[in-house]
Write a protein that holds these residues in place. Structure first.
Motif, mmCIF file in Angstrom:
data_model
loop_
_atom_site.group_PDB
_atom_site.id
_atom_site.type_symbol
_atom_site.label_atom_id
_atom_site.label_comp_id
_atom_site.label_asym_id
_atom_site.label_seq_id
_atom_site.Cartn_x
_atom_site.Cartn_y
_atom_site.Cartn_z
ATOM 1 N N MET A 1 48.031 56.163 40.522
ATOM 2 C CA MET A 1 48.594 55.304 39.470
ATOM 3 C C MET A 1 49.286 56.188 38.406
ATOM 4 N N HIS A 2 50.426 55.732 37.885
ATOM 5 C CA HIS A 2 51.068 56.447 36.784
ATOM 6 C C HIS A 2 50.634 55.813 35.464
ATOM 7 N N VAL A 3 50.097 56.633 34.559
ATOM 8 C CA VAL A 3 49.619 56.119 33.271
ATOM 9 C C VAL A 3 50.414 56.770 32.147
ATOM 10 N N LEU A 4 50.926 55.928 31.254
ATOM 11 C CA LEU A 4 51.599 56.436 30.057
ATOM 12 C C LEU A 4 50.603 56.409 28.905
ATOM 13 N N GLY B 1 44.504 60.809 22.255
ATOM 14 C CA GLY B 1 45.460 60.676 23.361
ATOM 15 C C GLY B 1 45.317 61.819 24.362
ATOM 16 N N VAL B 2 45.124 63.026 23.852
ATOM 17 C CA VAL B 2 45.073 64.185 24.759
ATOM 18 C C VAL B 2 43.774 64.188 25.573
ATOM 19 N N THR B 3 42.660 63.810 24.945
ATOM 20 C CA THR B 3 41.424 63.730 25.745
ATOM 21 C C THR B 3 41.555 62.613 26.791
ATOM 22 N N SER B 4 42.221 61.504 26.413
ATOM 23 C CA SER B 4 42.448 60.434 27.398
ATOM 24 C C SER B 4 43.245 60.982 28.580
ATOM 25 N N ALA B 5 44.304 61.728 28.259
ATOM 26 C CA ALA B 5 45.168 62.284 29.308
ATOM 27 C C ALA B 5 44.368 63.218 30.225
ATOM 28 N N TRP B 6 43.501 64.010 29.623
ATOM 29 C CA TRP B 6 42.707 64.969 30.410
ATOM 30 C C TRP B 6 41.832 64.242 31.438
ATOM 31 N N TYR B 7 41.085 63.243 30.961
ATOM 32 C CA TYR B 7 40.157 62.562 31.871
ATOM 33 C C TYR B 7 40.912 61.670 32.871
ATOM 34 N N LEU B 8 42.059 61.137 32.460
ATOM 35 C CA LEU B 8 42.857 60.348 33.409
ATOM 36 C C LEU B 8 43.391 61.251 34.525
ATOM 37 N N ALA B 9 43.844 62.444 34.138
ATOM 38 C CA ALA B 9 44.348 63.382 35.152
ATOM 39 C C ALA B 9 43.211 63.811 36.072
ATOM 40 N N LYS B 10 42.023 64.046 35.491
ATOM 41 C CA LYS B 10 40.867 64.435 36.310
ATOM 42 C C LYS B 10 40.485 63.318 37.289
ATOM 43 N N GLY C 1 42.523 61.604 38.832
ATOM 44 C CA GLY C 1 43.506 61.579 39.919
ATOM 45 C C GLY C 1 44.794 60.844 39.607
ATOM 46 N N HIS C 2 44.997 60.447 38.332
ATOM 47 C CA HIS C 2 46.220 59.710 38.000
ATOM 48 C C HIS C 2 47.358 60.654 37.611
ATOM 49 N N ARG C 3 48.570 60.145 37.778
ATOM 50 C CA ARG C 3 49.744 60.849 37.245
ATOM 51 C C ARG C 3 49.880 60.411 35.788
ATOM 52 N N VAL C 4 49.932 61.364 34.878
ATOM 53 C CA VAL C 4 49.857 61.013 33.459
ATOM 54 C C VAL C 4 51.049 61.583 32.696
ATOM 55 N N THR C 5 51.622 60.751 31.820
ATOM 56 C CA THR C 5 52.664 61.213 30.905
ATOM 57 C C THR C 5 52.225 60.850 29.489
ATOM 58 N N VAL C 6 52.309 61.824 28.575
ATOM 59 C CA VAL C 6 51.943 61.581 27.171
ATOM 60 C C VAL C 6 53.223 61.566 26.344
ATOM 61 N N ALA D 1 48.535 72.159 32.892
ATOM 62 C CA ALA D 1 48.186 72.905 34.115
ATOM 63 C C ALA D 1 47.668 71.960 35.201
ATOM 64 N N GLN D 2 47.148 70.790 34.783
ATOM 65 C CA GLN D 2 46.667 69.781 35.761
ATOM 66 C C GLN D 2 47.798 68.860 36.207
ATOM 67 N N GLY D 3 49.012 69.076 35.655
ATOM 68 C CA GLY D 3 50.146 68.253 36.072
ATOM 69 C C GLY D 3 50.546 67.165 35.092
ATOM 70 N N VAL D 4 49.890 67.090 33.930
ATOM 71 C CA VAL D 4 50.257 66.067 32.939
ATOM 72 C C VAL D 4 51.594 66.452 32.304
#
Ligand code: FAD
Length: 421
Positions: free
Chosen positions: A1-4, A12-21, A23-28, A213-216
């Motif tokens: 899933m792609h999550v904005l 926001g950044v902690t959200s992005a970290w755990y969303l990426a962990k 397995g989601h594709r994340v854009t902040v 580094a995780q692809g966010v």
């Protein structure tokens, strides 16, 4: 899933970290040139599950009136005709009952303790460093009257199993040796050994780098001007250039600016900006500086050691979105520091800063789903956004991923206000 993720503060950044962990594709997206440059920039640095309590508490209305009269006042209310302010204050007053306090405190402690554990896990996993210390915090009482109220606080701590120690002046000095130089100024303290401290901005920046580094993907300098919705779901985010960005799910984490974003979609987030101030100054004599956080109960000011700097933070000012730096607030912070750590740092070199705490009337942040199928909020962390960021991010990632969260979460989303109404 792609999550904005909309907003690149600590939440926001902690959200992005755990969303990426997860397995989601994340854009902040963030309007600033980097992560953590608004309210998460220079807060008081406490990661303090022990102090996780709503401001709305029995007795607060009377105390607030007294605070408003003090020369170095911890609370400032600017005369305003803003209806949102009065609506928010009325809701806050309605939360000043024993019953509401117990319910709200329970929610906050649940999230804050989970968050402290999540932060420890994250540190163990990544080795992230952010001028952090694990040396507890100390609430310092200057008067016997303040000390006499300690049983009110410790009763609550007992109820939630939070470890603490009530200290005499010698005990305070053992915890914070520099206080020996001003031993006449205080009568005792309450120490919370499980609390931690650290620089939220450094943490946010370093976690953003780990996210990358995780692809966010981070799109800085991107102003968010609105959301487009259709058929009960968000279809895109409109940016300042008119571009529309689409994803499968959206996380609104824009701190105090989140309510205005979601209001046109019929979502009412009772979040008001409560302005605070801080000073950051270099340590000049480490022996005369705090080792962790000392909370000056008289002025409600927190003085924290962050590496080779001292951070002094405090004041709750209700002044809308004003970011004006007011010199009387600086004097209060400097006064508290001068009383307790007069030789620790160089106030002449202090950087004065202000930020807007995204406060809810019940003190609890608003984490979870909304009435739009793919829109989530992670905001309203008020005085404790640094304390609660990791737990909120991890919880949010579980909810977006349709996984059972590790803590109860039904009463943390915006739906709790609808139910209460
Ligand atoms: C003086 C002070 C002391 C504090 N001390 C502590 C403490 O000791 N411990 C603690 O736990 N908490 C403390 N806090 C609270 C804590 O700092 C906040 O709760 C936390 O920083 C909120 O984080 P956030 O990510 O929600 O908001 P923010 O950090 O404000 O992040 C929101 C982001 O959204 C972006 N944004 C907003 N609008 C838009 C838009 N239209 N377009 C694009 N981007 C946008 C902003 O640029 C920002 O980066 C303190 C706060 C203050 C002011």
């Amino acid at each position: 899933m792609h999550v904005l993720v909309l907003g690149g503060g600590v939440v926001g950044v902690t959200s992005a970290w755990y969303l990426a962990k997860a397995g989601h594709r994340v854009t902040v997206l963030d309007r600033q040139p980097g992560a953590g440059l608004e309210t998460s920039f220079a807060n008081a640095g406490q990661v303090s599950p022990g102090y996780s309590a709503p401001w709305a508490a029995p007795g607060i209305p009377v105390k607030a009136l007294k605070w408003l009269m003090m020369r170095h006042r911890p609370l400032v209310l600017w005369p305003s005709l803003e209806p949102r302010l009065y609506g928010w204050l009325a809701r806050m007053l309605a939360n000043c009952t024993e019953e509401a306090y117990t319910r709200n405190k329970g929610r906050m402690v649940r999230l804050a303790e989970y968050s402290r554990d999540a932060l420890r896990d994250l540190r163990a996993e990544t080795g992230i460093a952010y001028d952090h210390r694990e040396q507890g915090t100390l609430q310092l009482f200057r008067t016997q009257k303040q000390l006499d109220h300690v049983p009110d606080d410790t009763r609550v701590l007992d109820a939630y199993g939070v470890p603490y120690a009530v200290l005499d002046p010698a005990g305070c000095i053992a915890a914070e040796p520099a206080l020996a130089r001003v031993s006449g100024t205080f009568v005792g303290g309450l120490r919370l050994p499980g609390d931690e401290t650290g620089d939220a901005h450094l943490f946010t920046q370093r976690l953003a780098a780990l996210c990358e580094a995780q692809g966010v993907t981070f799109r800085y300098g991107t102003a968010i001007t609105g959301l487009r919705s259709e058929g009960g779901a968000v279809m895109g985010v409109v940016t300042g250039t008119g571009e529309v960005l689409s994803a499968d799910a959206y996380v609104a984490a824009m701190g105090s600016y989140t309510p205005a974003l979601v209001r046109p979609l019929g979502i009412d987030l009772p979040v008001y900006p409560v302005k605070g101030y801080s000073l950051t100054l270099p340590v000049t004599d480490p022996e005369a500086a705090p080792v962790s956080t000392v909370m000056d109960e008289t002025y409600k000011v927190a003085i924290t050691r962050l590496g080779d700097r001292i951070r002094v933070g405090g004041t709750a000012e209700l002044a809308g979105f004003s970011q004006i730096l007011r010199s009387p607030r600086r004097e209060t912070l400097a006064r508290s520091l001068g009383d307790l750590f007069p030789a620790g740092g160089d106030v002449a070199q202090a950087r004065f800063w202000t930020g807007l705490r995204p406060m809810t009337p019940d003190g609890t942040p608003i984490v979870g789903a909304t009435r739009l199928a793919n829109l989530y909020t992670n905001t309203g962390h008020g005085t404790l956004g640094w304390t609660m960021a990791c737990g909120s991010g991890r919880l949010l990632a579980d909810l977006v991923s349709s996984r059972t969260p590790e803590i109860a979460a039904d009463d943390l989303a915006v739906g709790r206000y609808r139910r209460a109404a």
